[in-house]
Design an enzyme around this catalytic site. Structure first.
Site, PDB file in Angstrom:
ATOM      1  N   PRO A  94       9.459 -54.260  52.146  1.00 45.84           N
ATOM      2  CA  PRO A  94      10.391 -54.642  53.201  1.00 45.84           C
ATOM      3  C   PRO A  94      10.160 -53.819  54.465  1.00 45.84           C
ATOM      4  O   PRO A  94       9.733 -52.671  54.388  1.00 45.84           O
ATOM      5  CB  PRO A  94      11.765 -54.287  52.623  1.00 45.84           C
ATOM      6  CG  PRO A  94      11.553 -53.999  51.196  1.00 45.84           C
ATOM      7  CD  PRO A  94      10.135 -53.653  50.996  1.00 45.84           C
ATOM      8  N   GLY A  95      10.456 -54.424  55.588  1.00 47.66           N
ATOM      9  CA  GLY A  95      10.413 -53.684  56.853  1.00 47.66           C
ATOM     10  C   GLY A  95       9.027 -53.423  57.399  1.00 47.66           C
ATOM     11  O   GLY A  95       8.854 -52.586  58.270  1.00 47.66           O
ATOM     12  N   GLY A 112       7.308 -55.805  58.885  1.00 46.33           N
ATOM     13  CA  GLY A 112       7.091 -56.708  60.009  1.00 46.33           C
ATOM     14  C   GLY A 112       6.643 -58.105  59.622  1.00 46.33           C
ATOM     15  O   GLY A 112       6.103 -58.829  60.460  1.00 46.33           O
ATOM     16  N   LYS A 113       6.875 -58.520  58.393  1.00 43.28           N
ATOM     17  CA  LYS A 113       6.435 -59.858  57.990  1.00 43.28           C
ATOM     18  C   LYS A 113       7.180 -60.932  58.770  1.00 43.28           C
ATOM     19  O   LYS A 113       6.578 -61.855  59.311  1.00 43.28           O
ATOM     20  CB  LYS A 113       6.671 -60.047  56.476  1.00 43.28           C
ATOM     21  CG  LYS A 113       5.955 -59.034  55.633  1.00 43.28           C
ATOM     22  CD  LYS A 113       6.181 -59.267  54.169  1.00 43.28           C
ATOM     23  CE  LYS A 113       7.602 -59.070  53.707  1.00 43.28           C
ATOM     24  NZ  LYS A 113       8.099 -57.700  53.767  1.00 43.28           N
ATOM     25  N   SER A 130      -0.983 -48.234  34.746  1.00 49.09           N
ATOM     26  CA  SER A 130      -1.618 -47.236  35.604  1.00 49.09           C
ATOM     27  C   SER A 130      -1.144 -45.810  35.364  1.00 49.09           C
ATOM     28  O   SER A 130      -1.658 -44.877  35.971  1.00 49.09           O
ATOM     29  CB  SER A 130      -1.438 -47.615  37.069  1.00 49.09           C
ATOM     30  OG  SER A 130      -0.100 -47.493  37.414  1.00 49.09           O
ATOM     31  N   LYS A 132      -0.284 -46.632  46.982  1.00 49.40           N
ATOM     32  CA  LYS A 132      -0.129 -45.405  46.207  1.00 49.40           C
ATOM     33  C   LYS A 132      -0.643 -44.207  47.000  1.00 49.40           C
ATOM     34  O   LYS A 132      -0.017 -43.150  47.020  1.00 49.40           O
ATOM     35  CB  LYS A 132      -0.899 -45.521  44.886  1.00 49.40           C
ATOM     36  CG  LYS A 132      -0.236 -46.462  43.892  1.00 49.40           C
ATOM     37  CD  LYS A 132      -1.097 -46.616  42.663  1.00 49.40           C
ATOM     38  CE  LYS A 132      -0.436 -47.514  41.640  1.00 49.40           C
ATOM     39  NZ  LYS A 132      -1.310 -47.772  40.501  1.00 49.40           N
TER      40      LYS A 132
END
Ligand code: ADP
Length: 775
Positions: A300-301, A303-304, A666, A709
């Site tokens: 989120p956030g 800029g999509k 992972s 990551k």
């Protein structure tokens, strides 16, 4: 002052879509108001009855007096009724009533049946004296008779129809009644329907839609307005007329201008911007839209949504955002069938109506958060919308006719592809939008977020200054996120606090000349002191108006945002064996994760906590098995000195933030490192983080989300990162300055991981054969 008392016999109607009631009343008598007792909430008055008092006793007298008048009236009434079709039961009944009812009741009854204006009706009601009433009604009767005669003459072939009671009402042109409000209303409604029909005929809707609309309007004309279906049908027709069947904006696309606009609106995100430009260029060359649907996937956030908006701007198209988060009913997409009360079109059609053109940019926000419920699967409904082969004939259940969506440019956004149904995913081209580095965030803040916040709060750079170190402080100590939304909010909070100061300063006598001096360096120093002593939140000290510009330094930051929320905790946490730092990927970006292990006397049991998925549990078992089989080689022993690590020993592994479900392979290398530390009693380096899947043979396999990551590790201030060797190629995506700050260790087997994780390496007892030759 004269009214009519009546008894309400029946009330029918509903409040939906607008209140519409029909009241059936039986008139009792006329009355006169003597005294108004109260007006609210409804009027109460003392009244006096005016007629029907002794009608039966006085019958003879009145008949004598009014004989001639009433006889004349009766004759006209009979003449009128006989002009009507006697085969209609209501007419026959009326005829009988004329004979059976007392004469003085006739004027009232006939006035209510024949075509009269409201005003005339009121006049009749006001006429208390019977004689007057007869006199006033006779001309109305005569007018009606004349009207009917004329009507019969002009419409001979349809005579039968005209004889119906309803047709007593002559055409407006024939009767010369002055129009009144009620008439007007009726006329208006009628006019509306006519207008609607005209609009339908002149609109550019498809042939199929036109056919349906004409059928509906025919039904509408016959429907009484009090029927709920009337409003339904009308709403439907109005929507059909409003829909942009053929209306579109002209695309203006100049790739160079588009590039400049995208660059101006957004800092960084090079890959995304490049792909968007490619997409736009192809569209321009090919001039049709049958391309893949773009789907921006990222935390989120980042800029999509705002890139979606920029695309619409570059194309000169309308923009409409459809939030799909939590939508679990397919009628949200496709609409309800019109058989339901309260049925509505779906969000696609609604959006088209809102924008008013058929080629907008639709941003389908959060496609990964579509739900599923008994009301059907909205994702399945979206399939049709997004498939360029099908969407030229998208059928909304409410419309029930096809609408061409092929001109609409769809862009989707999501936080993760994991929860997007595969069929939907198949129709979209995924563009990953990873999180930002600290440097990128600082740039974004200073180029875009701060100017925007200043504007929103009515501040100017002459009033507030946020230096880059402060921004960095906010980024590292007050936010921990992949995007910039929380940073934006913190900047907003600062602006609000400063706005208070500025306004307070204006109330005191302001010293405008200070603003100009405020540019200088010396002044800034001074201001720093000032803000320090005069706490931003401390409104008690009003004596000194703040110096302009207000400089936001560390102290001011603490005053406004409170104590820092995130501190570097890495070095502290690794002060004991049995802790290692792993890197995890979440839909919100990368995160660092402390894996903790402890051992105790027991029967060789493994306890895992922290809401783990199956894959993660398997990783833990794998790690223990590998360590047990290699215990001798690494000189790992349990508390009693045995190489069988689980002998009389229980192990507990914990993955903190237990409220969040974790899964994925992972964490394998981290668990191994953590346990190796536990059994060797050595500390893992505090600045090392790692990620990678393991196998029983001790190989390290590649994993996903490397960029996020690594950024998370960088944010957390770690220095060395161990990643699978086969993930080396993913490092290219990472900005050079981040790479420079970090040391990457490429590991293809667990030996390499352990060597890199412990200071001075992890001793291996010299051995003849290599691990993987055991196979
Ligand atoms: P998302 O849809 O990815 O959750 P938004 O598009 O709503 O995020 O972005 C949140 C805010 O961050 C917006 O105000 C946007 O302008 C700003 N923003 C994000 N990325 C950038 C960037 N690269 N450049 C400028 N502003 C950005």
């Amino acid at each position: 002052r004269i009214g009519t008392a009546a008894l309400a016999v029946q009330v029918v109607g509903s409040n939906w879509p607008k209140p519409h009631y029909t009241l059936l009343v039986t008139g009792l008598c006329r009355f006169q108001i003597l005294q108004l007792l109260k007006e609210k909430p409804y009027p109460v008055a003392e009244v006096e009855q005016l007629d029907r008092l002794e009608q039966f006793t006085n019958q003879h007298k009145s008949e004598e007096e009014l004989g001639e008048l009433s006889e004349q009236f009766y004759k006209y009434a009979v003449q009128l009724v006989e002009m009507l079709d006697m085969s209609v039961p209501a007419v026959a009944k009326l005829r009988r009533l004329l004979d059976n009812l007392p004469r003085e009741a006739l004027p009232d009854i006939l006035t209510s049946i024949i075509r009269t204006s409201n005003q005339e009706k009121l006049q009749i009601l006001d006429a208390v004296r019977l004689e007057e009433r007869f006199k006033m009604t006779i001309p109305l009767l005569v007018r009606q008779i004349e009207g009917l005669k004329l009507l019969q003459k002009t419409r001979k072939p349809k005579q039968d129809d005209d004889k119906r009671v309803v047709a007593i009402r002559p055409n407006r042109r024939i009767s010369h009644i002055p129009s009144t409000t009620e008439d007007e209303e009726e006329e208006d409604d009628h006019d509306d329907v006519v207008m609607l029909e005209k609009k339908i005929r002149t609109s550019s809707m498809s042939e199929q839609a036109l056919k349906v609309c004409l059928k509906e309007i025919k039904r509408l004309k016959k429907m009484p307005q009090s029927m709920p279906e009337y409003a339904l049908t009308r709403n439907y027709l109005e929507l059909m007329v409003e829909l942009p069947w053929n209306k579109s904006t002209k695309d203006r696309l100049e790739i160079r201008a588009a590039r400049i606009l995208l660059d101006n609106d957004h800092y960084a995100m090079e890959k995304l911007k490049k792909r968007v430009l490619e997409y736009l260029a192809v569209r321009q060359l090919k001039n049709n839209l049958k391309g893949p649907i773009l789907c921006f996937v990222g935390p989120p956030g980042v800029g999509k949504t705002s890139v979606g908006r920029s695309i619409a701007k570059t194309l000169g198209r309308e923009f409409h955002r459809i939030a799909l988060g939590g939508v679990c009913d397919q009628s949200d997409i496709r609409g309800h069938r019109r058989t339901y009360v309260g049925s509505m079109p779906g969000r696609i059609i609604n959006g088209l109506k809102t924008v008013g053109v058929n080629n907008p940019v639709f941003l389908l926000d959060e496609v990964d958060k579509l739900g599923k419920s008994l009301q059907g699967d909205p994702a399945a409904a979206l399939l049709e919308v997004l498939d360029p082969e099908q969407n030229h004939s998208f059928t909304d259940h409410y419309l029930n006719v096809a609408f061409d969506l092929s001109q609409v440019l769809f862009i989707a956004t999501a936080n993760t592809t994991a929860t997007i149904p595969p069929a939907l995913l198949d129709r979209m081209e995924i563009i990953q939008v990873p999180g930002y580095t600290q440097e990128e965030k600082i740039e974004i803040a200073h180029r875009h977020l701060i100017p925007k916040q200043l504007e929103q709060h009515g501040l100017t750079p002459q009033q507030i200054q946020i230096p880059q170190v402060t921004t960095l402080d906010i980024i590292t100590r007050y936010t921990r996120e992949a995007g910039v939304r929380s940073l934006d909010r913190k900047l907003g909070a600062i602006c609000r606090a400063v706005a208070v100061k500025v306004v307070e300063g204006q109330h005191k006598e302001t010293k405008p000349d200070r603003a100009e001096v405020g540019e200088g360096e010396d002044c800034k120093e001074h201001v720093t002191e000032d803000t320090k002593t005069e706490s931003i939140s401390d409104t008690a000290d009003l004596a000194l108006p703040p110096e302009m510009p207000i400089l936001i330094d560390f102290h001011a930051l603490k005053d406004i945002l409170g104590p820092p929320m995130y501190e570097m905790e890495v070095s502290e946490r690794l002060s004991q064996p049995g802790v290692a730092i792993g890197l995890a990927w979440t839909p919100l970006g990368g995160e660092i994760m402390f894996v903790e292990a402890s051992r105790m006397d027991g029967e060789g049991q493994l306890t895992l906590t922290g809401q783990l998925g199956d894959v993660m549990k398997e990783s833990a078992h794998l790690a223990i098995s590998w360590l047990r089989s290699n215990a001798k080689r690494y000189q790992l022993t349990n508390a009693s000195g045995s190489f069988d690590l689980l002998d009389n020993t229980d192990i507990h592994l914990h993955f903190p933030a237990g409220a969040v479900t974790k899964d994925g392979p992972s964490a394998g290398v981290t668990i191994v490192t953590c346990l190796a530390s536990l059994f060797s009693g050595r500390l893992v380096c505090s600045d090392v983080a790692m990620t990678g899947e393991i196998t029983l043979r001790g190989l390290v396999l590649p994993v996903g989300g490397i960029k996020d990551k690594v950024l998370a590790a960088h944010r957390a201030g770690l220095k060395r990162i161990i990643i699978p060797r086969r993930n080396e190629k993913d490092l290219e995506e990472i900005a050079v300055n981040v790479r420079q700050d970090l040391t990457f260790v490429m590991a293809s087997c667990l030996d390499e991981v352990l060597n890199a994780a412990f200071d001075g390496g992890f001793a291996v007892k010299p051995r003849v054969e290599r691990l993987n030759s055991k196979l």
